[in-house]
Design an enzyme around this catalytic site. Structure first.
Site, PDB file in Angstrom:
ATOM      1  CE  LYS A   1      -9.869 160.619  51.224  1.00 15.67           C
ATOM      2  NZ  LYS A   1     -10.235 160.224  49.876  1.00 15.67           N
TER       3      LYS A   1
ATOM      4  CE  LYS B   1      -7.110 153.687  55.218  1.00 15.78           C
ATOM      5  NZ  LYS B   1      -7.048 154.137  53.873  1.00 15.78           N
TER       6      LYS B   1
ATOM      7  CE  LYS C   1     -13.296 152.997  51.182  1.00 19.27           C
ATOM      8  NZ  LYS C   1     -13.066 153.885  50.060  1.00 19.27           N
TER       9      LYS C   1
END
Ligand code: ATP
Ligand code: LTN
Length: 325
Positions: free
Chosen positions: A197, A194, A111
């Site tokens: 979103k 994966k 992130k």
């Protein structure tokens, strides 16, 4: 009765990965456990959020829980920031968490790379400690999550043990809980990553809010493997993923689906898969749209009250042990 705790961030569009990896699992667990399902808004603000959109997303995620079948008569549903003890315990756990433990978190590394240079917040770094606080406040025995959260649960266990050793037994040591099949739903555009979103392309995921036309198009465009057989296996990551989604939504076993499609190609398989997904999402959206916002807010208020009582007691215990009261 044993207890479970889990949460989802009100950020981005919730997708099939969130449903199959987390929420579907909660539906059965809520019948056997004292269940707490949280909308983790304090986690969401560890990356920039538009305030108005955040407010809408918080309500949306709560409605998604309810539309998916989380029953407020069995489970406690609440918003993380409505129970102040989450932030309070996070601070205390910060004092026993160590820098290298947080530096090695893969979600932080991923992130923080996605944030613009120099703008990685301290909150993003501290995200796993807040998650530990969420779980430990409620003496949760099990934490049903997708596989990507295992590292965070391990840290939670480490912090709980360290605190107990230093100050005396206060926290229950939790365990992660996931289903083998749903634990890692992969991106439709790249079956090596994966479904997420925060993915760059919307062709990565099927959102729970997608229209039938969008779903059909996304599945049509989904990456497939070389060859033409509808089969799962290590050499067929894309088909394995599509078969897994089909299987979890239809209840049919993967080998049963392989037999059904033995004489058919990818095209036929994808067409049928699209209809299975459309059917599921259509039913889900009907329930979602029938929910009354005021009723939902009432459920969330009651949830926060119940969660707050438990969290408040746990915080008193913690403060006493640490010497803060
Ligand atoms: P992001 O990718 O932006 O970090 P996310 O899509 O992982 O977000 P979260 O709110 O972080 O969403 O996760 C909510 C729950 O859904 C967690 O339990 C997580 O493990 C699960 N989950 C998320 N993506 C998947 C996936 N692709 N497969 C299975 N479970 C998933
Ligand atoms: N980090 C989790 C969301 C989350 C969570 C929790 C999950 C925050 N606090 C406590 C389980 C228990 C994620 O899914 N990304």
């Amino acid at each position: 009765m044993q207890r479970i705790f889990s949460g989802i961030q009100p950020s981005g569009n919730l997708h099939l990965g969130n449903y199959l990896g987390a929420i579907q699992n909660w539906l059965t667990l809520q019948n056997e456990y004292d269940s707490f399902f949280c909308v983790v808004d304090l986690h969401a603000i560890t990356v920039p959020q538009d305030p108005q959109k955040l407010r809408e997303k918080v309500l949306e995620v709560a409605k998604i829980y309810l539309a998916a079948g989380i029953d407020p008569n069995k489970s406690t549903i609440f918003i993380q920031s409505h129970v102040k003890e989450h932030a309070e315990l996070c601070w205390i756990l910060n004092t026993i968490a160590r820098l290298p433990e947080l530096e090695k978190m893969t979600q932080f590394k991923d992130k923080s790379q996605k944030q613009e240079g120099g703008s990685v917040g301290v909150g993003l770094f501290d995200y796993p400690v807040l998650m530990a606080a969420d779980i430990l406040l409620y003496n949760a025995n099990l934490v049903p999550v997708g596989e990507d959260q295992l590292q965070h649960i391990e840290l939670t266990k480490t912090l709980a043990r360290r605190f107990n050793q230093k100050f005396g037994e206060v926290f229950t040591i939790p365990e992660a809980h996931f289903t083998k099949e749903g634990m890692r739903v992969m991106g439709l555009d790249d079956p090596t990553k994966k479904m997420s979103k925060s993915a760059a392309s919307e062709y990565n995921y099927i959102a729970l809010t997608d229209s039938p036309a969008t779903i059909r198009e996304k599945i049509k465009k989904a990456v497939t493997d070389s060859g033409s057989k509808v089969k799962a296996g290590a050499d067929k990551p894309a088909l394995t993923n599509l078969l897994t989604i089909y299987s979890l939504l239809s209840g049919k076993k993967i080998n049963q689906l392989e037999d059904e499609y033995a004489d058919k190609g990818y095209g036929d398989f994808k067409k049928d898969l699209a209809e299975v997904v459309v059917d599921f999402i259509d039913g889900f959206q009907k329930k979602f749209n029938s929910l009354d916002n005021n009723e939902v807010l009432k459920i969330l208020d009651q949830g926060a009250q119940k969660a707050g009582e438990i969290a408040g007691k746990k915080m008193q215990e913690v403060k006493l042990k640490v010497g803060l009261s």
